[in-house]
Design a protein around this motif. Structure first.
Motif, mmCIF file in Angstrom:
data_model
loop_
_atom_site.group_PDB
_atom_site.id
_atom_site.type_symbol
_atom_site.label_atom_id
_atom_site.label_comp_id
_atom_site.label_asym_id
_atom_site.label_seq_id
_atom_site.Cartn_x
_atom_site.Cartn_y
_atom_site.Cartn_z
ATOM 1 N N ASP A 64 6.747 4.661 -10.457
ATOM 2 C CA ASP A 64 7.988 4.204 -9.924
ATOM 3 C C ASP A 64 7.958 3.929 -8.533
ATOM 4 N N ALA A 65 7.266 4.615 -7.740
ATOM 5 C CA ALA A 65 7.062 4.576 -6.330
ATOM 6 C C ALA A 65 5.565 3.783 -6.050
ATOM 7 N N ASN A 66 4.736 3.679 -7.001
ATOM 8 C CA ASN A 66 3.617 2.882 -6.697
ATOM 9 C C ASN A 66 2.706 3.705 -5.677
ATOM 10 N N MET A 67 2.828 5.025 -6.032
ATOM 11 C CA MET A 67 2.090 5.947 -5.095
ATOM 12 C C MET A 67 0.761 6.678 -5.848
ATOM 13 N N VAL A 68 -0.344 7.023 -5.252
ATOM 14 C CA VAL A 68 -1.522 7.774 -5.847
ATOM 15 C C VAL A 68 -1.311 8.854 -5.044
ATOM 16 N N TYR A 69 -1.679 10.084 -5.863
ATOM 17 C CA TYR A 69 -1.961 11.310 -5.189
ATOM 18 C C TYR A 69 -3.396 11.579 -5.569
ATOM 19 N N LEU A 70 -4.269 11.975 -4.674
ATOM 20 C CA LEU A 70 -5.581 12.373 -4.703
ATOM 21 C C LEU A 70 -5.571 13.820 -4.353
ATOM 22 N N CYS A 71 -6.141 14.436 -5.426
ATOM 23 C CA CYS A 71 -6.402 15.988 -5.399
ATOM 24 C C CYS A 71 -7.837 16.211 -5.744
ATOM 25 N N GLY A 72 -8.489 16.729 -4.876
ATOM 26 C CA GLY A 72 -10.210 17.089 -5.146
ATOM 27 C C GLY A 72 -10.357 18.593 -5.366
ATOM 28 N N LYS A 73 -10.946 18.725 -6.731
ATOM 29 C CA LYS A 73 -11.338 19.948 -6.725
ATOM 30 C C LYS A 73 -11.993 21.069 -5.865
ATOM 31 N N GLY A 74 -11.580 21.941 -5.639
ATOM 32 C CA GLY A 74 -12.049 22.656 -4.594
ATOM 33 C C GLY A 74 -11.707 22.269 -3.078
ATOM 34 N N ASP A 75 -10.836 21.212 -2.899
ATOM 35 C CA ASP A 75 -10.162 21.117 -1.876
ATOM 36 C C ASP A 75 -8.902 21.921 -1.742
ATOM 37 N N SER A 76 -8.281 21.696 -0.297
ATOM 38 C CA SER A 76 -7.023 22.621 -0.145
ATOM 39 C C SER A 76 -6.286 21.715 0.509
ATOM 40 N N SER A 77 -6.266 20.307 0.120
ATOM 41 C CA SER A 77 -5.559 19.112 0.654
ATOM 42 C C SER A 77 -4.876 18.214 -0.417
ATOM 43 N N ILE A 78 -3.890 17.544 -0.404
ATOM 44 C CA ILE A 78 -3.515 16.564 -1.394
ATOM 45 C C ILE A 78 -3.203 15.290 -0.426
ATOM 46 N N ARG A 79 -4.075 14.256 -0.493
ATOM 47 C CA ARG A 79 -3.832 12.915 0.227
ATOM 48 C C ARG A 79 -2.947 12.253 -0.582
ATOM 49 N N TYR A 80 -1.976 11.249 -0.209
ATOM 50 C CA TYR A 80 -1.227 10.509 -0.703
ATOM 51 C C TYR A 80 -1.205 9.025 -0.266
ATOM 52 N N PHE A 81 -1.115 7.985 -1.121
ATOM 53 C CA PHE A 81 -1.445 6.636 -0.683
ATOM 54 C C PHE A 81 -0.223 5.835 -1.363
ATOM 55 N N GLU A 82 -0.034 4.601 -0.966
ATOM 56 C CA GLU A 82 0.975 3.769 -1.491
ATOM 57 C C GLU A 82 0.249 2.496 -1.718
ATOM 58 N N VAL A 83 0.283 1.663 -2.881
ATOM 59 C CA VAL A 83 -0.340 0.579 -3.531
ATOM 60 C C VAL A 83 0.610 -0.414 -3.183
ATOM 61 N N THR A 84 0.296 -1.421 -2.318
ATOM 62 C CA THR A 84 1.154 -2.675 -2.188
ATOM 63 C C THR A 84 0.420 -3.889 -2.312
ATOM 64 N N GLU A 85 1.173 -5.007 -2.398
ATOM 65 C CA GLU A 85 0.542 -6.381 -2.239
ATOM 66 C C GLU A 85 0.089 -6.979 -1.149
ATOM 67 N N GLU A 86 0.337 -6.333 -0.034
ATOM 68 C CA GLU A 86 -0.021 -6.781 1.336
ATOM 69 C C GLU A 86 -1.442 -6.228 1.826
ATOM 70 N N PRO A 87 -2.133 -6.852 2.447
ATOM 71 C CA PRO A 87 -3.344 -5.830 3.103
ATOM 72 C C PRO A 87 -2.819 -4.760 3.984
ATOM 73 N N PRO A 88 -3.662 -3.685 3.896
ATOM 74 C CA PRO A 88 -4.683 -3.501 3.573
ATOM 75 C C PRO A 88 -4.645 -2.890 1.906
ATOM 76 N N TYR A 89 -3.835 -3.280 1.221
ATOM 77 C CA TYR A 89 -3.380 -3.189 -0.208
ATOM 78 C C TYR A 89 -3.366 -1.658 -0.412
ATOM 79 N N VAL A 90 -4.120 -0.855 0.076
ATOM 80 C CA VAL A 90 -3.943 0.794 0.081
ATOM 81 C C VAL A 90 -3.651 1.498 1.274
ATOM 82 N N HIS A 91 -2.527 2.004 1.384
ATOM 83 C CA HIS A 91 -1.971 2.388 2.821
ATOM 84 C C HIS A 91 -1.904 3.976 2.689
ATOM 85 N N TYR A 92 -2.479 4.614 3.484
ATOM 86 C CA TYR A 92 -2.539 5.924 3.542
ATOM 87 C C TYR A 92 -1.172 6.378 4.112
ATOM 88 N N LEU A 93 -0.655 7.476 3.590
ATOM 89 C CA LEU A 93 0.608 7.897 4.025
ATOM 90 C C LEU A 93 0.734 9.343 4.686
#
Length: 256
Positions: A64-93
């Motif tokens: 719905d929001a075209n967002m990706v949440y990245l969770c690494g096993k053993g990490d204590s953080s969650i990164r989230y990005f937005e995917v768009t049609e404009e460069p650089p296409y994957v935007h760190y939030l």
């Protein structure tokens, strides 16, 4: 062709525009993410190196929001990005950080979030002895339903049967409105605080505190007369009440 040069585990998910979002490792064991066109794997749409941690990145996608949440096993953080049609296409939030590392992660379907609190995602972080919910919210001052945050989302009913899919049929998911899960905040009740008139300070004084010498004789005589009349009225009412109580007790006991 492999999407990432490293030999460590990779993950891939389809996103709503048909492209493929991947996570993996470089040849130097750096974690990276990529965005690919399934019709052309020769060159990635976007390729981004992250860090040198060893945990495999698990992608969770919000269509719905075209967002990706990245969770690494053993990490204590969650990164989230937005995917768009404009460069650089994957935007760190942003990055959500906590003290304890996660052993795993679960993702709540969009229809399970609390729309009254502008919650756009809820993840469940698996720890050694508990499961901790993590909520992602968008701060909004309005109490109204936020249409831009909650487009129609995939509902619980399937668009087709398994046999139809095996026969080659393809259908879009059946969407439902998130507005049905919206409960507006209770309107604030207007309360008027009125003080009891008996609590107000008064300048009156009782007869016992009045300086009788300062009153005119005629006024003093009239006041004393009114007091006597009031006493007589009170006595007569008390006698009447006693008579009524006696009659009532006689009727109650059956002696009348």
């Amino acid at each position: 062709m492999a999407p990432h040069e490293g030999i460590r585990p990779m993950r891939a998910i389809f996103i709503r525009d048909g492209n493929i979002f991947t996570t993996g490792f470089t040849r130097m064991s750096q974690r990276e993410l990529g965005l690919w066109d399934p019709t052309n794997f020769e060159e990635p749409i976007a390729l981004l190196e992250l860090d040198t941690s060893n945990g495999v990145l698990l992608p969770y996608y919000d269509a719905d929001a075209n967002m990706v949440y990245l969770c690494g096993k053993g990490d204590s953080s969650i990164r989230y990005f937005e995917v768009t049609e404009e460069p650089p296409y994957v935007h760190y939030l942003n990055t959500f950080s906590s003290k304890e590392p996660q052993r795993g992660m679960g993702f709540m379907p969009k229809r399970g979030v609390d729309v009254t609190k502008c919650e756009i995602a809820r993840l469940y972080k698996l720890l050694d002895k508990k499961c901790e919910p993590i909520t992602m919210t968008v701060p909004r001052k309005s109490d109204l339903f936020q249409d831009d945050l909650y487009p129609d989302t995939a509902g619980p009913d399937p668009a087709m049967e398994p046999e139809e899919w095996l026969d080659g049929r393809n259908e879009d998911p059946i969407l439902i409105s998130m507005r049905e899960g919206y409960m507006p905040a209770k309107s604030r009740e207007l309360k008027v605080a009125r003080k009891n008139v008996l609590d107000r300070p008064t300048t009156r004084r009782s007869m016992s505190t009045l300086d009788t010498n300062s009153l005119p004789p005629q006024l003093l005589e009239r006041l004393l007369e009114e007091i006597q009349n009031l006493k007589a009225t009170v006595l007569s009412q008390e006698k009447r009440i006693c008579d009524l109580e006696n009659k009532l007790s006689q009727y109650t006991n059956g002696t009348a």
